[in-house]
Design a protein around this motif. Structure first.
Motif, PDB file in Angstrom:
ATOM      1  N   ARG A 128      39.101  46.449  33.525  1.00 22.35           N
ATOM      2  CA  ARG A 128      39.467  45.681  34.705  1.00 22.35           C
ATOM      3  C   ARG A 128      40.944  45.274  34.717  1.00 22.35           C
ATOM      4  O   ARG A 128      41.448  44.772  35.723  1.00 22.35           O
ATOM      5  CB  ARG A 128      38.600  44.419  34.805  1.00 22.35           C
ATOM      6  N   THR A 129      41.654  45.471  33.620  1.00 19.71           N
ATOM      7  CA  THR A 129      43.085  45.190  33.614  1.00 19.71           C
ATOM      8  C   THR A 129      43.825  46.278  34.382  1.00 19.71           C
ATOM      9  O   THR A 129      43.310  47.388  34.559  1.00 19.71           O
ATOM     10  CB  THR A 129      43.635  45.099  32.181  1.00 19.71           C
ATOM     11  N   ALA A 130      45.039  45.964  34.851  1.00 20.39           N
ATOM     12  CA  ALA A 130      45.774  46.926  35.684  1.00 20.39           C
ATOM     13  C   ALA A 130      47.266  46.651  35.601  1.00 20.39           C
ATOM     14  O   ALA A 130      47.714  45.611  35.100  1.00 20.39           O
ATOM     15  CB  ALA A 130      45.295  46.833  37.135  1.00 20.39           C
ATOM     16  N   HIS A 133      45.330  43.994  26.659  1.00 22.54           N
ATOM     17  CA  HIS A 133      44.248  43.774  27.624  1.00 22.54           C
ATOM     18  C   HIS A 133      43.950  42.278  27.758  1.00 22.54           C
ATOM     19  O   HIS A 133      43.529  41.815  28.812  1.00 22.54           O
ATOM     20  CB  HIS A 133      42.944  44.446  27.161  1.00 22.54           C
ATOM     21  N   GLN A 174      47.784  40.756  35.550  1.00 18.91           N
ATOM     22  CA  GLN A 174      46.488  41.427  35.670  1.00 18.91           C
ATOM     23  C   GLN A 174      45.860  41.691  34.294  1.00 18.91           C
ATOM     24  O   GLN A 174      45.435  42.787  33.963  1.00 18.91           O
ATOM     25  CB  GLN A 174      46.629  42.722  36.471  1.00 18.91           C
ATOM     26  N   ILE A 184      33.808  40.539  28.638  1.00 17.73           N
ATOM     27  CA  ILE A 184      34.879  41.089  29.468  1.00 17.73           C
ATOM     28  C   ILE A 184      34.914  42.611  29.354  1.00 17.73           C
ATOM     29  O   ILE A 184      34.461  43.182  28.360  1.00 17.73           O
ATOM     30  CB  ILE A 184      36.263  40.512  29.098  1.00 17.73           C
ATOM     31  N   ASP A 185      35.456  43.238  30.379  1.00 15.66           N
ATOM     32  CA  ASP A 185      35.612  44.691  30.416  1.00 15.66           C
ATOM     33  C   ASP A 185      37.098  45.012  30.509  1.00 15.66           C
ATOM     34  O   ASP A 185      37.730  44.766  31.544  1.00 15.66           O
ATOM     35  CB  ASP A 185      34.873  45.260  31.632  1.00 15.66           C
ATOM     36  N   SER A 243      40.069  35.875  34.455  1.00 11.59           N
ATOM     37  CA  SER A 243      40.041  37.309  34.725  1.00 11.59           C
ATOM     38  C   SER A 243      41.419  37.813  35.136  1.00 11.59           C
ATOM     39  O   SER A 243      42.316  37.027  35.469  1.00 11.59           O
ATOM     40  CB  SER A 243      39.045  37.617  35.845  1.00 11.59           C
ATOM     41  N   THR A 248      32.406  46.923  27.170  1.00 11.49           N
ATOM     42  CA  THR A 248      32.619  45.491  27.267  1.00 11.49           C
ATOM     43  C   THR A 248      32.734  44.855  25.876  1.00 11.49           C
ATOM     44  O   THR A 248      32.237  45.390  24.877  1.00 11.49           O
ATOM     45  CB  THR A 248      31.488  44.807  28.033  1.00 11.49           C
ATOM     46  N   ARG A 270      42.231  38.900  37.856  1.00  9.12           N
ATOM     47  CA  ARG A 270      42.459  38.500  39.242  1.00  9.12           C
ATOM     48  C   ARG A 270      42.781  37.011  39.367  1.00  9.12           C
ATOM     49  O   ARG A 270      42.995  36.508  40.470  1.00  9.12           O
ATOM     50  CB  ARG A 270      41.237  38.824  40.086  1.00  9.12           C
TER      51      ARG A 270
END
Length: 253
Positions: A232-234, A156, A186, A228-229, A207, A2, A209
């Motif tokens: 979690r992006t995609a 990211h 994302q 943030i991590d 985020s 993170t 999302r």
């Protein structure tokens, strides 16, 4: 792993020393490893009327922020008008904790900037600790293809630096744009705006999302911090693009 993101919403004027003092006060409260964002024009000052630019000298301020980034061991993204060639550009500067500097030059200039500033011609991404970061400035929120390009390049986090205080803009529109840019790509999106009574774009973190993770009240100075991590992006939606249709459509008269 993170990363802690710090976003500053500050008053910005044409007084470089006052602007630098505000930046220093925020950085004095940061921790090693933080990624810190400041608004568009933070060091130089900024406005629709760019004539005060003739009396601006940002070179010493830029050097001091670079030193602060190294001393505090933080990654800083800060807006400033910068000398470029025989004129000026509107820039987002990445001051790395290593002492390196990277510059994004705004490619889609505001109407008031055209003929005064020189537009950029690249959309780079920058390494910032464990993150890859893409920078966009102000009205570039209106051009989603630029953000998609940064996502394709591995960003990211979108670092969005703006000087958005326009009473002619409908309430809520730019907030909606920010959420869309994050959700459709994302990616995390951190938006840093100036503190102004007519602020029409929020300072906030979103985020991948499209969830608003943190947001500052408009109109007054403040600082937000959130972790943030990047995992979690995609690329779920980006991978479903119909490039065959887009390519065909682009060739039609």
């Amino acid at each position: 792993m993170t990363t802690s993101v710090v976003i500053a919403q500050l008053h910005v004027g044409w007084d470089v020393e006052a602007n630098l003092s505000a930046v220093r006060a925020v950085l004095d409260e940061t921790w090693p490893g933080d990624v810190v964002l400041f608004p568009e024009g933070m060091l130089s000052g900024y406005g629709e009327d760019l004539t005060p630019l003739v009396a601006v000298d940002v070179s010493a301020a830029v050097d001091q922020v670079a030193k602060l980034a190294v001393d505090r061991e933080v990654e800083v993204f800060c807006g400033s008008l910068l000398p470029y060639g025989d004129g000026w550009c509107n820039a987002g500067i990445h001051f790395a904790a290593t002492g390196d500097r990277h510059v994004y030059r705004k490619i889609n200039l505001a109407m008031s900037e055209r003929g005064v500033l020189t537009a950029g011609d690249e959309l780079p991404v920058f390494p910032a600790g464990d993150l890859t970061v893409g920078v966009q400035l102000c009205r570039e929120i209106r051009f989603p293809e630029q953000w998609q390009h940064l996502a394709d390049r591995g960003a990211h986090l979108f670092a969005y630096l703006t000087n958005g205080a326009n009473p002619r803009e409908p309430a809520g529109v730019w907030r909606s744009h920010l959420i869309s840019r994050a959700a459709e790509n994302q990616r995390f999106l951190a938006a840093a705006n100036i503190a102004h009574p007519e602020q029409h774009c929020p300072t906030m973190l979103i985020s991948p999302r499209g969830e608003v993770l943190a947001e500052l009240p408009p109109g007054r100075p403040g600082v937000l911090r959130h972790t943030i991590d990047p995992a979690r992006t995609a690329n779920w939606y980006l991978g479903q693009r119909r490039r065959d249709v887009v390519a065909v459509s682009a060739g039609r008269p």
